[in-house]
Design a protein around this motif. Structure first.
Motif, PDB file in Angstrom:
ATOM      1  N   THR A 152     -48.965  10.216 -13.374  1.00 13.37           N
ATOM      2  CA  THR A 152     -48.662   9.698 -12.011  1.00 13.37           C
ATOM      3  C   THR A 152     -49.999  11.375 -11.131  1.00 13.37           C
ATOM      4  O   THR A 152     -50.169  10.730 -10.397  1.00 13.37           O
ATOM      5  CB  THR A 152     -47.289   9.892 -10.268  1.00 13.37           C
ATOM      6  N   THR A 529     -54.480  -5.209 -14.129  1.00 12.14           N
ATOM      7  CA  THR A 529     -54.034  -5.988 -13.344  1.00 12.14           C
ATOM      8  C   THR A 529     -52.200  -5.920 -14.410  1.00 12.14           C
ATOM      9  O   THR A 529     -51.907  -6.575 -15.302  1.00 12.14           O
ATOM     10  CB  THR A 529     -53.591  -6.924 -12.603  1.00 12.14           C
ATOM     11  N   GLY A 568     -42.756  -5.014  -9.713  1.00 12.20           N
ATOM     12  CA  GLY A 568     -44.292  -4.059  -9.252  1.00 12.20           C
ATOM     13  C   GLY A 568     -45.407  -4.546  -9.777  1.00 12.20           C
ATOM     14  O   GLY A 568     -45.565  -5.500 -10.938  1.00 12.20           O
ATOM     15  N   GLU A 570     -49.406  -3.126 -10.807  1.00 16.22           N
ATOM     16  CA  GLU A 570     -50.167  -2.547 -10.621  1.00 16.22           C
ATOM     17  C   GLU A 570     -51.409  -2.650 -10.582  1.00 16.22           C
ATOM     18  O   GLU A 570     -52.144  -3.964 -11.605  1.00 16.22           O
ATOM     19  CB  GLU A 570     -50.020  -1.560 -11.434  1.00 16.22           C
ATOM     20  N   HIS A 571     -52.435  -2.552  -9.775  1.00 13.56           N
ATOM     21  CA  HIS A 571     -53.945  -3.143 -10.498  1.00 13.56           C
ATOM     22  C   HIS A 571     -55.142  -1.808 -10.606  1.00 13.56           C
ATOM     23  O   HIS A 571     -54.628  -0.898  -9.469  1.00 13.56           O
ATOM     24  CB  HIS A 571     -54.047  -4.017  -8.836  1.00 13.56           C
ATOM     25  N   SER A 578     -56.529   2.628  -8.113  1.00 15.20           N
ATOM     26  CA  SER A 578     -55.269   1.957  -8.441  1.00 15.20           C
ATOM     27  C   SER A 578     -54.364   1.623  -7.489  1.00 15.20           C
ATOM     28  O   SER A 578     -53.887   2.646  -6.358  1.00 15.20           O
ATOM     29  CB  SER A 578     -54.438   2.675  -9.306  1.00 15.20           C
ATOM     30  N   ARG A 580     -49.860   0.244  -6.448  1.00  8.84           N
ATOM     31  CA  ARG A 580     -49.094   0.141  -6.791  1.00  8.84           C
ATOM     32  C   ARG A 580     -48.405  -0.205  -5.392  1.00  8.84           C
ATOM     33  O   ARG A 580     -48.337   0.883  -5.027  1.00  8.84           O
ATOM     34  CB  ARG A 580     -48.247   1.627  -7.644  1.00  8.84           C
ATOM     35  N   ASP A 582     -44.514  -2.208  -5.047  1.00 10.63           N
ATOM     36  CA  ASP A 582     -43.030  -2.319  -5.329  1.00 10.63           C
ATOM     37  C   ASP A 582     -42.090  -3.011  -4.506  1.00 10.63           C
ATOM     38  O   ASP A 582     -41.874  -2.824  -3.527  1.00 10.63           O
ATOM     39  CB  ASP A 582     -42.609  -1.331  -5.712  1.00 10.63           C
TER      40      ASP A 582
END
Length: 654
Positions: A152, A529, A568, A570-571, A578, A580, A582
């Protein structure tokens, strides 16, 4: 009053050290070791082209393309095409990268000014090993040294995040779902207090690892940020490897010295001094590292005012010696110790004083073994000792009731833990392990409340009636805790991976027995994704050292329970940004009763004497929310921003 001045000083220190402490958006200039050769604008050309899937021939969106050794680049658009302007004449290496595909390198030559070179790149889909697929939603890797880890924040970005006292705890509070106060390093995860978060350091479980615990529960952690190699933070639905916590996991890994290098340094910050040494012997198989800190707030406050009545002192030391016997077996011996002493003396009445002392001491061995190219294990054997002494004389609460106290506690834990990984087949992995702990806890607690009342202040003001209220407990306890787990990870097709886990646990002093089923899954939607989901049951046993004897409660309660449900997404956008997202829901039951001061003052040495001290017994609880993290990485500028919307509540009878 003097104590309030110290708290004000700590807030000012935090403000000076971290002027952006309340900002959730951080912008940092990215570092790059290469030097770009600047040429006149007239000596440039253009590279344009298209990027396709090597197998299907479909165009690829959002591929990052750049010239090696420079900051010149672009990204492919919705048609898979790109155009890189301002390319200096000469030979270049064009590199194309995209998540899920192998990097592609292509030599390109710009012969003369204004020339346009058209290229075509074909990327091959990367086969990600089953062991490296992340199936846990809500996982953040900070400053990780592992190449496959879903990092991260890089080491450089961590340095740019405002921190107080070089504390990694304060850096992670910028992540979504993590909150903390300005006074304390203790953070909460999705509504759960910090004692609901499992903290490990190189496989060792840490218990309340903080300095200055009388300020919001812990003004600073005992782990120096400079000794850290990587951090994994799991904020929900964590796998069966981890247990005995309701909310999250904070897994810290120390740095490994570079072979053949020796270095030592001494540094000074606003609140402490730091010394470090690391290196390796000539054979390169044995290395060491040691980091020590000593806070000097006591010296700083003495320089401000010699009569200052509040004096905090603290220190910590972390050491590590690691030996690699061969390519398959590595042993590390480590130790961690810390100590604090806080004294307070009333200026107007020197007989009124309070002293708080506490410390941690751990020694452990970590053995990592590769038995074959498919079987791996880690074994940790450790011993820890944690203690705390409080003494108060003539302390007065808001109703001027005098209070005398002597509180001495300690507990020791011996721990054997072993984890195994078996790469059974290309599409199946098996994880299992055990964790055995032996505890002893020693309590010695005495307090006396002295309330002097004049029954008839008009007719007989000389007569004073004195009331005494005493609490006393002296006990030595021992107990045993055992747990075991299994995890089965399957890859079903090329895009879907699931993991089924079960954890078993038991504790002798509370007579708890429980089974925890857990499920995690990941699905790759297209090339940019990923969807992750998690569900599971979690328990947390009341620690043998966690009796509320200071409030007159000498009972152990059954383990608290939680059920996690997390989804969650993510793309990666074409622009390189990016996303994210959740969604989570955490339902709590069998919540342990606890004592609170209704005034909410977390800065007292002896909160048990507060006149508004009361016990609450929640029937149930729930925490739910949505978290968003956006970030952009390129070779010129990195930025990230997060947003959380959450609700945490408890239902209390009456």
């Amino acid at each position: 009053m003097v104590y309030r001045i110290l708290l004000f000083l700590v807030v000012i220190t935090i403000s000076l050290s971290a002027p952006l402490a309340h900002a959730q958006t951080t912008i940092a200039q990215a570092s790059h070791s290469s030097v770009e050769h600047i040429q006149p604008k007239s000596q440039t050309g253009v590279i344009k082209g298209i990027v396709q899937d090597a197998v299907s021939g479909e165009t690829l969106i959002g591929v990052n393309l750049f010239l090696q050794g420079s900051q010149i680049g672009a990204a492919s658009d919705f048609e898979g095409t790109f155009s890189i302007q301002g390319v200096p004449t000469g030979k270049h290496i064009l590199e194309a990268r995209m998540i899920g595909f192998e990097p592609e390198l292509l030599p390109v030559l710009i012969k003369e000014q204004g020339e346009t070179v058209t290229v075509k790149l074909a990327l091959k889909e990367e086969t990600v090993p089953l062991s490296e697929i992340v199936v846990t939603p809500g996982r953040f890797s900070v400053n990780s040294m592992e190449a496959h880890s879903p990092q991260t924040f890089s080491q450089e970005e961590i340095k740019n995040v405002p921190q107080f006292g070089e504390d990694i705890y304060r850096a992670v509070t910028r992540l979504p779902g993590v909150t903390a106060s300005d006074f304390s390093s203790k953070f909460m995860v999705r509504g759960g207090e910090h004692d609901e978060v499992l903290v490990t350091l190189d496989g060792l479980e840490l218990y309340d690892p903080f300095h200055m615990k009388d300020i919001g529960g812990g003004g600073l952690s005992i782990i120096d940020a400079g000794s850290i190699g990587g951090v994994d933070l799991l904020t929900g639905a964590f796998p069966a490897t981890y247990g005995n916590r309701l909310s999250g996991v904070f897994d810290i890994t120390t740095a490994t010295p570079n072979p053949g290098e020796f270095s030592s340094s001494v540094g000074i910050s606003f609140i402490n001094t730091r010394a470090t040494t690391q290196g390796a012997f000539k054979n390169g198989k044995t290395s060491w590292m040691a980091v020590g800190r000593r806070g000097y707030l006591d010296i700083l406050l003495g320089m401000i005012d010699e009569s200052f009545s509040f004096v905090p002192q603290y220190h910590d030391l972390l050491g590590k010696v690691q030996h690699q016997f061969n390519q398959k077996h590595t042993l590390s011996l480590q130790w961690l110790s810390s100590g604090d002493k806080l004294t307070y003396q009333e200026i107007l009445d020197p007989n009124d004083r309070a002293i708080s002392k506490y410390g941690n001491s751990y020694v452990w061995a970590n053995w990592r073994s590769i038995w074959s190219n498919r079987l791996f294990s880690t074994t940790v054997l450790s011993n820890g000792s944690i203690w705390r002494d409080r003494e108060g004389v003539n302390i007065r609460n808001d109703q001027m009731i005098r209070f005398l106290a002597d509180d001495q506690r300690s507990f020791n834990v011996t721990n054997f833990k072993q984890n195994w990984t078996f790469d059974a087949a290309p599409n199946y992995m098996l994880f299992w392990g055990i964790n055995l702990k032996q505890y002893t806890a020693d309590y010695t607690y005495d307090n006396t409340r002295i309330n002097q009342v004049v029954p008839d202040p008009v007719n007989d003001p000389t007569y004073v009636h004195t009331f005494y209220d005493e609490v006393s407990w002296d006990e030595e306890l021992s107990g045993f805790m055992a747990s075991a787990y299994t995890r089965h990870r399957f890859r079903l097709g090329s895009r879907f991976t699931t993991e089924l886990g079960t954890r078993f646990g038991a504790a002798s002093w509370t007579k708890d027995r429980f089974i925890e089923p857990r499920v995690n899954a990941a699905y790759q939607i297209g090339n940019s994704t990923a969807l992750r989901a998690g569900w599971g049951h979690f328990h947390q046993v009341q620690g043998i050292e966690q009796l509320d004897v200071q409030d007159g409660d000498f009972n152990f309660y059954k383990a608290q329970r939680a059920e996690h449900m997390v989804l969650g997404l993510e793309h990666l956008f074409e622009s390189g940004i990016s996303l994210r997202l959740d969604l989570y829901n955490k339902a709590l039951s069998n919540i342990r009763p606890r004592f609170i001061s209704l005034s909410g003052d977390a800065t007292r040495f002896f909160p048990e004497i507060d006149p508004d001290r009361t016990q609450i017994q929640p029937e149930s609880g729930r925490s739910r929310g949505i978290e968003v993290l956006l970030r952009r990485d390129n070779r010129k500028l990195n930025w990230w921003t997060s947003y959380s919307f959450a609700n945490a509540e408890e239902k209390i009878d009456g």
